[in-house]
Write a protein that holds these residues in place. Structure first.
Motif, PDB file in Angstrom:
ATOM      1  N   GLY A  92       0.787  -1.230   0.000  1.00 14.35           N
ATOM      2  CA  GLY A  92       0.000   0.000   0.000  1.00 14.35           C
ATOM      3  C   GLY A  92       0.814   1.272   0.000  1.00 14.35           C
ATOM      4  N   ALA A 182      -5.970  -1.196  -7.260  1.00 12.25           N
ATOM      5  CA  ALA A 182      -5.647  -0.909  -5.854  1.00 12.25           C
ATOM      6  C   ALA A 182      -6.613  -1.667  -4.959  1.00 12.25           C
ATOM      7  CB  ALA A 182      -5.751   0.590  -5.583  1.00 12.25           C
ATOM      8  N   VAL A 184      -7.757  -2.211  -1.209  1.00 11.30           N
ATOM      9  CA  VAL A 184      -7.662  -1.433   0.024  1.00 11.30           C
ATOM     10  C   VAL A 184      -8.344  -2.183   1.169  1.00 11.30           C
ATOM     11  CG1 VAL A 184      -8.217   0.782   1.116  1.00 11.30           C
ATOM     12  CG2 VAL A 184      -7.734   0.696  -1.336  1.00 11.30           C
ATOM     13  N   PHE A 210      -1.501  -2.627  -6.396  1.00 11.45           N
ATOM     14  CA  PHE A 210      -1.177  -2.127  -5.057  1.00 11.45           C
ATOM     15  C   PHE A 210      -2.050  -2.885  -4.062  1.00 11.45           C
ATOM     16  CE2 PHE A 210       0.121   1.268  -7.844  1.00 11.45           C
ATOM     17  CZ  PHE A 210       1.289   1.745  -7.266  1.00 11.45           C
ATOM     18  N   ASN A 212      -3.107  -3.473  -0.175  1.00 13.53           N
ATOM     19  CA  ASN A 212      -3.136  -3.100   1.234  1.00 13.53           C
ATOM     20  C   ASN A 212      -4.045  -4.091   1.948  1.00 13.53           C
ATOM     21  OD1 ASN A 212      -5.218  -1.387   3.169  1.00 13.53           O
ATOM     22  ND2 ASN A 212      -3.082  -1.030   3.643  1.00 13.53           N
ATOM     23  N   GLU A 220      -1.822   3.530   6.078  1.00 13.37           N
ATOM     24  CA  GLU A 220      -1.435   2.993   4.774  1.00 13.37           C
ATOM     25  C   GLU A 220      -2.667   2.873   3.874  1.00 13.37           C
ATOM     26  OE1 GLU A 220       0.171  -1.252   3.137  1.00 13.37           O
ATOM     27  OE2 GLU A 220       1.313  -0.377   4.789  1.00 13.37           O
ATOM     28  N   THR A 224      -2.984   4.230  -0.024  1.00 11.38           N
ATOM     29  CA  THR A 224      -2.988   3.275  -1.143  1.00 11.38           C
ATOM     30  C   THR A 224      -3.700   3.784  -2.403  1.00 11.38           C
ATOM     31  OG1 THR A 224      -2.847   1.448   0.425  1.00 11.38           O
ATOM     32  CG2 THR A 224      -3.527   0.903  -1.816  1.00 11.38           C
TER      33      THR A 224
END
Length: 463
Positions: A92, A182, A184, A210, A212, A220, A224
């Motif tokens: 992240g 991403a 998250v 990415f 996280n 974080e 992210t």
């Protein structure tokens, strides 16, 4: 030489107070040096005179007020970017987590980005094919658009997100296409699903991931999506690529904002979320779009799970104000085994009219889209009437609409997560379903389109 401070006064959850600082600015990154030599990172949240309130990127365990030191680096959180990011998996905060080498950056970019000048924006009007009929045919995604997916706990938004990331393309341009994904606040199992799916299908080669995880710090989680959008801006506006950004799950992001806001003892807004939730979400969503004079573009699909399936909850409510529509997943369709369970009637793409029609998809697309919507809505009404009064109360035409409604869900909406359809296949399937209805009912379609595309006329022409 960076100045070091031994004046850490207080640590409370993810926050830390440092006294007697000089020349430190909001958003600046700091490094905390523990007594055992370990280094942890933090970010300045607030400056009050000579006091700095900082937010920890890792947990506070082991930070001693007497033995720990802190220094501020004079810059905000930055992401090293280069074309080598494609095909790589990062955490992240932008550190490689796939076992590969560190990125040799072309440059480092502040993750907060630069606001896009509204007058420099170009209007989104180019069709993006996701390969999913319920989106392409009825709630079309357009290049530069922000089109969120509203899901709920237990619904298969992860499979839908992976399918869109795998299949999405800008047709006929010959231009480079990339996906920035991403994740998250997701579980390890979800992360493993995304990574293995992208590797298995080869989609990883054009994707930047990415990740996280749910056990990573809340701070974080807030960084992210900004990391992902920074990578997307580099690929789109400096490398002339068409970039699709998929962020899942925005709800986890908002929960992290609420957690940090509560730690700062801010006055809460609706349902305990900070009063600036709308502004904060806008700083993410408004980074999507097209810029005049630039070849590249950023199209965004944020995914959020609606708490308690409530569309009026602050997260989906505010998201709906900022974005251009929404794709809604239905628990009822999911129970029926419809995959993906997209509820097309309450779903909406406000820009769909701009990306379809002659020269973009096909000339009959706008008419057939309106006819399918109308027929499905009437078919659902007929089925509800039959439930209350019995099927004998339906006219023959109503029975045909009810049959159309069932066929529409099973054949058009439900296509599975591995079946990719071109827009032509989606439009032809729509015509096959409309053939269930009498031709006299196709009042929203031009006669020349009926004569050209209706299965009965095509077979007659071939005969």
């Amino acid at each position: 030489m960076l100045k070091e401070y031994k004046s850490i006064a207080e640590v409370a959850g993810p926050l830390m107070l440092v006294r007697g600082v000089e020349g430190v600015t909001y958003g600046e990154i700091g490094e905390i040096m523990l007594g055992n030599g370990e280094i942890r990172r933090c970010k300045v949240l607030e400056i009050n005179g000579s006091n700095a309130l900082v937010q920890l990127f890792e947990n506070a365990t082991g930070i001693s007020l007497s033995n720990s030191k802190i220094r501020f680096l004079g810059r905000g959180l930055e992401l090293p970017v280069s074309m080598d990011m494609l095909g790589r998996i990062f955490d992240g905060l932008g550190k490689p987590m796939d076992g590969g080498p560190e990125i040799l950056p072309d440059k480092r970019i502040d993750i907060n980005g630069v606001p896009m000048n509204p007058s420099a924006r170009d209007y989104p009007d180019e069709f993006i094919q996701t390969g999913i009929s319920a989106i392409d045919g009825l709630n079309t995604l357009v290049r530069g658009q922000k089109l969120p997916i509203f899901s709920a706990s237990g619904l298969p938004h992860a499979q839908l997100a992976a399918q869109i990331a795998r299949q999405a393309k800008v047709r006929g341009t010959g231009q480079k296409f990339a996906v920035v994904f991403a994740a998250v606040g997701i579980t390890f199992e979800e992360a493993d699903f995304f990574i293995s799916d992208f590797k298995r299908t080869g989609a990883i080669d054009r994707t930047v991931l990415f990740m996280n995880l749910a056990n990573d710090p809340a701070v974080e989680r807030i960084a992210t999506p900004r990391m992902a959008l920074t990578a997307a801006e580099y690929l789109a506006f400096e490398q002339d690529m068409h970039v699709l950004v998929i962020i899942t799950d925005i709800t986890n992001y908002a929960e992290a904002l609420r957690e940090v806001s509560a730690a700062r003892k801010e006055v809460p807004g609706r349902r305990g979320y900070p009063g600036y939730l709308y502004t904060d979400l806008a700083t993410l969503y408004e980074r999507a779009g097209r810029i005049r004079g630039k070849e590249g573009s950023i199209t965004m699909i944020p995914i959020l799970t609606m708490p308690e399936d409530d569309k009026t909850h602050p997260i989906p409510d505010l998201t709906g104000y900022i974005t251009e529509g929404q794709i809604i997943l239905s628990r009822d369709l999911h129970k029926k085994g419809i995959t993906p369970p997209i509820d097309v009637l309450p779903s909406l793409s406000r820009l769909k009219d701009k990306g379809i029609g002659r020269g973009k998809t096909r000339e009959d697309h706008p008419n057939t889209m309106n006819q399918l919507f109308a027929a499905y809505a009437r078919g659902k009404e007929a089925k509800e009437l039959a439930t209350i009064l019995g099927e004998a109360a339906l006219t023959d035409v109503d029975k045909q609409y009810a049959r159309f409604s069932d066929a529409f869900e099973k054949q058009y909406v439900s296509q599975g997560y591995l079946n990719e359809r071109t827009i032509e296949e989606t439009l032809d399937l729509g015509w096959e379903l409309l053939a269930i209805l009498p031709e006299s009912e196709l009042k929203r379609i031009r006669i020349e389109h009926i004569e050209k595309y209706h299965p009965a006329h095509r077979k007659a022409g071939e005969g």
